[in-house]
Design an enzyme around this catalytic site. Structure first.
Site, mmCIF file in Angstrom:
data_model
loop_
_atom_site.group_PDB
_atom_site.id
_atom_site.type_symbol
_atom_site.label_atom_id
_atom_site.label_comp_id
_atom_site.label_asym_id
_atom_site.label_seq_id
_atom_site.Cartn_x
_atom_site.Cartn_y
_atom_site.Cartn_z
ATOM 1 N N SER A 58 0.638 15.666 -34.877
ATOM 2 C CA SER A 58 -1.153 15.275 -34.597
ATOM 3 C C SER A 58 -2.103 15.381 -33.185
ATOM 4 C CB SER A 58 -0.584 13.363 -34.504
ATOM 5 O OG SER A 58 -0.461 13.285 -35.433
ATOM 6 N N THR A 65 2.276 6.243 -34.446
ATOM 7 C CA THR A 65 3.425 5.890 -35.201
ATOM 8 C C THR A 65 4.568 5.682 -35.008
ATOM 9 O OG1 THR A 65 4.549 8.326 -36.278
ATOM 10 C CG2 THR A 65 3.555 8.185 -33.757
ATOM 11 N N LYS A 110 4.465 0.520 -36.186
ATOM 12 C CA LYS A 110 3.550 0.390 -37.466
ATOM 13 C C LYS A 110 3.602 -1.071 -37.969
ATOM 14 C CE LYS A 110 3.174 5.097 -39.471
ATOM 15 N NZ LYS A 110 3.585 6.120 -40.200
ATOM 16 N N ASP A 158 -2.133 6.119 -44.467
ATOM 17 C CA ASP A 158 -1.197 5.991 -44.861
ATOM 18 C C ASP A 158 -1.537 5.864 -46.655
ATOM 19 O OD1 ASP A 158 0.087 7.209 -43.024
ATOM 20 O OD2 ASP A 158 1.627 5.210 -42.462
ATOM 21 N N ASN A 211 17.973 0.130 -48.513
ATOM 22 C CA ASN A 211 17.727 0.407 -47.175
ATOM 23 C C ASN A 211 18.889 -0.672 -46.546
ATOM 24 O OD1 ASN A 211 15.961 0.712 -44.872
ATOM 25 N ND2 ASN A 211 15.890 -1.245 -44.208
ATOM 26 N N ARG A 212 19.475 0.609 -45.312
ATOM 27 C CA ARG A 212 20.545 -0.622 -44.708
ATOM 28 C C ARG A 212 20.644 -1.897 -44.984
ATOM 29 N NH1 ARG A 212 20.931 2.563 -38.759
ATOM 30 N NH2 ARG A 212 18.546 0.521 -38.801
ATOM 31 N N TYR A 232 8.104 15.587 -41.378
ATOM 32 C CA TYR A 232 7.810 17.345 -41.691
ATOM 33 C C TYR A 232 8.435 18.061 -39.833
ATOM 34 C CZ TYR A 232 4.406 16.089 -37.212
ATOM 35 O OH TYR A 232 4.048 14.542 -36.476
HETATM 36 P P1 ATR Z 1 8.706 4.353 -39.468
HETATM 37 O O1 ATR Z 1 7.140 2.963 -38.796
HETATM 38 O O2 ATR Z 1 8.430 4.818 -39.908
HETATM 39 O O3 ATR Z 1 8.440 3.204 -41.140
HETATM 40 P P2 ATR Z 1 10.818 2.193 -38.537
HETATM 41 O O4 ATR Z 1 9.854 0.399 -39.104
HETATM 42 O O5 ATR Z 1 11.750 1.524 -37.579
HETATM 43 O O6 ATR Z 1 9.944 3.178 -38.653
HETATM 44 O O7 ATR Z 1 11.602 1.771 -40.004
HETATM 45 C C1 ATR Z 1 12.682 3.357 -39.482
HETATM 46 C C2 ATR Z 1 13.552 2.756 -41.324
HETATM 47 O O8 ATR Z 1 14.529 4.337 -40.817
HETATM 48 C C3 ATR Z 1 14.110 1.749 -41.932
HETATM 49 O O9 ATR Z 1 14.132 2.066 -43.522
HETATM 50 C C4 ATR Z 1 15.593 1.649 -41.144
HETATM 51 O O10 ATR Z 1 16.264 1.093 -41.927
HETATM 52 P P3 ATR Z 1 16.782 -0.703 -41.015
HETATM 53 O O11 ATR Z 1 15.381 -1.020 -41.770
HETATM 54 O O12 ATR Z 1 17.865 -0.732 -41.309
HETATM 55 O O13 ATR Z 1 16.251 -0.478 -39.880
HETATM 56 C C5 ATR Z 1 15.471 3.761 -41.552
HETATM 57 N N1 ATR Z 1 16.806 3.837 -40.225
HETATM 58 C C6 ATR Z 1 16.630 4.217 -39.471
HETATM 59 N N2 ATR Z 1 17.562 4.961 -38.695
HETATM 60 C C7 ATR Z 1 18.952 4.557 -39.906
HETATM 61 C C8 ATR Z 1 20.552 4.802 -40.141
HETATM 62 N N3 ATR Z 1 20.908 5.465 -39.135
HETATM 63 N N4 ATR Z 1 20.683 5.007 -41.474
HETATM 64 C C9 ATR Z 1 20.339 4.404 -42.188
HETATM 65 N N5 ATR Z 1 19.031 4.379 -42.387
HETATM 66 C C10 ATR Z 1 18.519 3.975 -41.557
#
Ligand code: ATR
Length: 288
Positions: A24, A69, A73, A109, A158-159, A234
């Protein structure tokens, strides 16, 4: 930055947790230089415990605005004075504008993702189905963009499925014609859902430093050639996720076009000047 910084230079920038690889500053300062604008774009690396103070600092230091970022967010919203309507619905903010001491949150976004998908991915969203990996702040913008363009079905993996359920709950009433389904990342139905779609988007941070050797989709046999596989990351330019997708014959796109397009929309909100998207993207590709 402008060739010379002076007493009238306005400060803009980005707040995030890990900004070492952020493009950025390069994008915005190249635009500023090219058009001789009196702005300067700076990286502000902020720990989560300092997020509130950093946001207050925007007012105190008379900063014109910032991008927000990973991973702030959603977390940033509680520190803002107001939200633009779509940012309120999305529940995620990637841009703050400081209007004479009033901090307003926006989400550019959505337009950045749409534009990259349409122009760089050549993908028509209406009536399609998509698999979305992740349910954080970035996922919210992506999912909202797809729903606004009339996607038929979205499968969120999602996890932490509760976060995906929350997105479903928050968005469903705005888009009653589309269906959202939620799964945990390990579910077997990842396979049968991927077979049914033409678009997969990775919005998780897996593949980004320090998780550079990770992918949200460890079984590369799940990719097929009829897919557009999109990674919001990216850096690196091609994550393991994208390399595996490419090997399977899928079309791939990384997060750079979206970064540039969301960035120019934010830039417009701060400066009133709108750079041309393709031109900005080409400039960054040559200089990054
Ligand atoms: P952003 O603003 O970039 O979206 P975020 O809100 O922290 O960042 O979201 C990160 C995403 O990556 C989430 O979906 C997170 O999963 P959780 O909701 O379970 O936390 C996912 N993520 C990050 N590390 C992960 C990992 N080791 N395994 C699986 N998912 C992961």
């Amino acid at each position: 930055m402008k060739k010379e910084i002076n007493g009238k230079t306005k400060i803009i920038g980005v707040i995030g947790k890990n900004l070492e690889n952020s493009l950025s500053p390069l994008i915005h300062n190249q635009i500023i230089l090219k058009h001789s604008l009196n702005f300067c774009y700076l990286p502000f690396q902020v720990a989560e415990t300092n997020l509130g103070k950093a946001i207050q600092g925007i007012k105190a230091l008379n900063i014109r605005g910032v991008n927000i970022t990973f991973p702030y967010k959603e977390k940033v919203i509680e520190f803002l004075d107001d939200l633009e309507e779509s940012a309120r619905r999305i529940g995620a903010v990637n841009t703050i504008v400081n209007n004479k001491g009033i901090l307003i949150g926006y989400n550019t976004d959505v337009i950045g993702f749409k534009k990259s998908l349409q122009e760089d991915g050549k993908f028509a969203i209406k009536g399609e189905k998509a698999v979305i990996l992740g349910a954080g702040g970035a996922a919210r913008g992506v999912i909202y963009a797809l729903l606004e363009e009339g996607i038929e079905e979205i499968y969120i993996f999602n996890r932490t499925p509760e976060k995906a359920e929350k997105i479903k709950h928050d968005f469903s009433s705005f888009f009653p014609k589309s269906s959202i389904y939620v799964f945990s990342l390990e579910e077997e139905n990842l396979k049968n859902k991927i077979e049914r779609v033409h678009l997969i988007v990775n919005t998780t941070s897996l593949g980004m430093p320090p998780q550079i050797d990770k992918t949200p989709l460890p079984d590369e046999k799940l990719f097929h050639p009829d897919l557009l596989v999109y990674d919001l990351i990216y850096h690196p330019t091609k994550t393991l996720f994208l390399r595996q997708a490419k090997r399977a014959g899928a079309k791939i796109i990384n997060g750079l076009p979206m970064l540039v397009y969301q960035g120019i929309e934010s830039f417009y909100l701060w400066t009133g000047f709108k750079p041309e998207g393709k031109e900005a993207l080409e400039m960054i590709k040559q200089n990054a």
